[in-house]
Design an enzyme around this catalytic site. Structure first.
Site, PDB file in Angstrom:
ATOM      1  N   HIS A 162     -20.019   0.248 -19.709  1.00 22.64           N
ATOM      2  CA  HIS A 162     -18.813  -0.492 -20.111  1.00 22.64           C
ATOM      3  C   HIS A 162     -17.975   0.300 -21.117  1.00 22.64           C
ATOM      4  O   HIS A 162     -17.120  -0.266 -21.784  1.00 22.64           O
ATOM      5  CB  HIS A 162     -19.191  -1.826 -20.741  1.00 22.64           C
ATOM      6  CG  HIS A 162     -20.001  -2.713 -19.860  1.00 22.64           C
ATOM      7  ND1 HIS A 162     -19.580  -3.062 -18.596  1.00 22.64           N
ATOM      8  CD2 HIS A 162     -21.204  -3.327 -20.043  1.00 22.64           C
ATOM      9  CE1 HIS A 162     -20.498  -3.857 -18.056  1.00 22.64           C
ATOM     10  NE2 HIS A 162     -21.491  -4.023 -18.905  1.00 22.64           N
ATOM     11  N   HIS A 193     -20.072  -6.494 -14.073  1.00 22.18           N
ATOM     12  CA  HIS A 193     -21.145  -5.709 -13.458  1.00 22.18           C
ATOM     13  C   HIS A 193     -20.962  -5.700 -11.945  1.00 22.18           C
ATOM     14  O   HIS A 193     -21.908  -5.485 -11.197  1.00 22.18           O
ATOM     15  CB  HIS A 193     -22.508  -6.285 -13.808  1.00 22.18           C
ATOM     16  CG  HIS A 193     -22.659  -6.565 -15.269  1.00 22.18           C
ATOM     17  ND1 HIS A 193     -22.384  -7.788 -15.807  1.00 22.18           N
ATOM     18  CD2 HIS A 193     -23.010  -5.759 -16.284  1.00 22.18           C
ATOM     19  CE1 HIS A 193     -22.575  -7.732 -17.119  1.00 22.18           C
ATOM     20  NE2 HIS A 193     -22.947  -6.510 -17.435  1.00 22.18           N
ATOM     21  N   LYS A 218     -22.379 -11.128 -25.444  1.00 16.00           N
ATOM     22  CA  LYS A 218     -21.676 -11.585 -24.252  1.00 16.00           C
ATOM     23  C   LYS A 218     -22.608 -12.538 -23.505  1.00 16.00           C
ATOM     24  O   LYS A 218     -23.811 -12.302 -23.423  1.00 16.00           O
ATOM     25  CB  LYS A 218     -21.279 -10.399 -23.372  1.00 16.00           C
ATOM     26  CG  LYS A 218     -20.308  -9.455 -24.093  1.00 16.00           C
ATOM     27  CD  LYS A 218     -19.621  -8.454 -23.166  1.00 16.00           C
ATOM     28  CE  LYS A 218     -20.562  -7.556 -22.404  1.00 16.00           C
ATOM     29  NZ  LYS A 218     -21.515  -6.817 -23.252  1.00 16.00           N
TER      30      LYS A 218
END
Lengths: 330, 205
Positions: free
Chosen positions: A56, A218, A104
């Site tokens: 990320h 993802h 998250k």
């Protein structure tokens, strides 16, 4: 699989090492872990830690620095970091004002961070947490684990980081972090998938003329798949869902147009062009716009839109100085 | 049912089975999750194999605890804390044991399930590993502990039925929950990996 790597099992290690070598003035590694902390630890403030799977970038190590995070933890690609790594990060950055974890909302992330917090509390370290769930694509009903945390998390890092830098208490930093969580909404789409190195295969497949709406960071499936449309129509679709979820009318917002890893900046500006027009038409005032790669998904081609509803406190904290490899406000 | 040496041997076999099934587990996870279940478990059990010699002279409880701690620190994702906690709690159930009986195995599985529920806050019918674990436990209790092999076979049969059952239900936990009805038709990767482990144990007894 075609990637610029040495060995599949060395990617995270070499990424973390390369990041630190690129920004020695900002970052250093915590021992031999995949945790990066500020090169110069600042005492007397609430310490912020965040993390997640690798892939990320610049999240999360890239947001370590003045005005944002104190540590970022990198797990395996798209896999939550383990409790022992998070715990090492907490120990490295802890101050007498306590530690706030920004998580998250993914089942694995929450479990691993909470296990790490338990370990830290056993050693007398004060730890609290906020869980970010800004993705309006997925239903936050009783029948799911709640909304996913996506690019809006970067606003939490920025604003909670600014509050912590002022020397605020753990409770106050947590409160403003929660305020951001409550007022930020995001949604993503993709036109091409990404491949986790250890898997070697794309996480999903899309035909040449297809797009996935509501995709996760993802590459998880989104709300639906449909024929590719023009940029403005895609923006309309995402904005309709975001604006229906929270009433932004008459308010000022921060806008983040986030590239997923393989989207040309040119296309992100094309997206922002229409986002700005839609907001104007809806009587929403753009206070500040961020266009770039903030929460990527390896080489996925796509983008997300995040809107943060601002008040005076959030505007002030958004404007406060941030100096990190991945995010700067001067 | 098994001596300490046999338990170590079985853990090696479980590691080999996970390695063998890694791609299959990952493919299952690709369909409804984030496509890393096999990869992550395989990384964890490889580390377990490295660590086993370190605790070879310890009791079974300590060995299982070490397996759990190793999984927690290497697997990540949701399966790391879940399987890690399961093995650590299982270790507590056979603390100081140098052999385990069929009754002990029931206690081990019960403790492991307790650990998974504690960490994952899930219940039966949510399309998780518990949908294989809970029926397996019930079936093994019903089969009785007089014949360990028969008991384990009953557990494996029930676990496999549990995996089939996960194809028919909507996920409400984990990343698959976002798919809602689209998760129907897919078997749960966690229920599948548990079944692979139990089947490996049953074959070794």
């Amino acid at each position: 699989m075609k990637k610029i790597i040495n060995a599949v099992d060395q990617v995270e290690e070499q990424m973390v090492e390369g990041l630190c070598k690129a920004f020695p003035q900002y970052l250093k590694r915590v021992g031999d872990t995949h945790v990066v902390q500020r090169a110069n630890k600042k005492e007397g403030k609430v310490a912020l830690i965040s993390g997640g799977g690798s892939g990320h970038e610049p999240a999360h190590g890239g947001y370590v620095g003045e005005g944002m995070l104190d540590a970022g933890v990198a797990g395996a690609v798209f896999t939550s970091p383990t409790p022992d790594q998070i715990f090492e990060g907490i120990k490295a950055i802890q101050t007498d004002k306590g530690v706030l974890m920004v998580i998250k909302n993914y089942t694995g992330d929450v479990m691993n961070f909470e296990m790490a917090a338990d370990m830290a509390r056993d050693e007398g370290i004060e730890v609290d947490q906020v869980v970010v769930g800004d993705d309006v694509a997925v239903d936050g009903s009783l029948y799911t684990v709640g909304r996913r945390g996506v690019a809006g998390t970067v606003f939490v890092h920025k604003i909670a980081g600014a509050k912590a830098e002022e020397g605020a208490s753990l409770a106050d930093v947590k409160a403003v972090a929660q305020k951001v969580c409550d007022n930020v909404r995001s949604m993503s789409m993709a036109i091409s998938p990404c491949t986790v190195p250890a898997s070697g295969k794309p996480g999903f497949e899309l035909a040449e003329d297809e797009m996935e709406i509501g995709i996760g960071i993802h590459g998880e499936p989104g709300t639906h798949r449909e024929k590719l449309q023009e940029a403005d129509q895609i923006v309309d679709q995402l904005m309709t869902k975001i604006l229906a979820d929270l009433d932004f009318t008459g308010s000022e917002v921060a806008v983040m147009i986030n590239g997923c890893g393989a989207t040309p900046l040119m296309e992100l500006f094309v997206v922002n062009n229409h986002v700005a027009d839609v907001l104007k038409e809806k009587n929403v005032t753009v206070y500040k716009t961020f266009v770039g790669e903030y929460m990527t998904s390896l080489e996925m081609e796509g983008f997300s839109i995040s809107l943060l509803k601002l008040d005076d406190e959030l505007k002030k904290l958004l404007d406060a100085k941030a100096d990190t490899p991945g995010f700067k406000v001067v | 049912m098994a001596s300490k040496d046999q338990v170590i041997e079985i853990i090696h076999k479980v590691a080999a089975a996970i390695e063998r099934e890694a791609q299959f587990l990952t493919d299952l996870d690709n369909a409804i999750g984030d496509g890393d279940h096999g990869i992550n478990l395989s990384r964890g059990f490889k580390k377990v194999e490295e660590e086993l010699p370190v605790v070879a002279d310890k009791d079974i409880g300590a060995i299982l605890k070490k397996v759990g701690m190793t999984l927690v620190s290497t697997v990540g994702g949701a399966s790391g804390p879940l399987y890690g906690t399961a093995f650590m709690k299982a270790g507590d159930a056979v603390k100081d044991h140098v052999s385990i009986s069929a009754d002990d195995f029931i206690a081990v599985l019960e403790a492991a399930i307790g650990g998974v529920q504690l960490r994952g806050k899930a219940e039966k019918g949510e399309k998780t590993m518990l949908d294989a674990m809970l029926p397996a436990l019930d079936a093994m209790k019903a089969a009785g502990t007089a014949d360990a092999k028969a008991m384990l076979d009953a557990g494996v049969k029930a676990a496999k039925e549990g995996v089939e059952y996960t194809k028919t239900i909507i996920a409400t936990k984990g990343r698959a929950s976002y798919l809602g009805e689209r998760s129907i038709g897919h078997q749960d990767p966690g229920a599948t990996s548990f079944t692979v482990m139990l089947e490996t144990i049953a074959e070794a007894i």
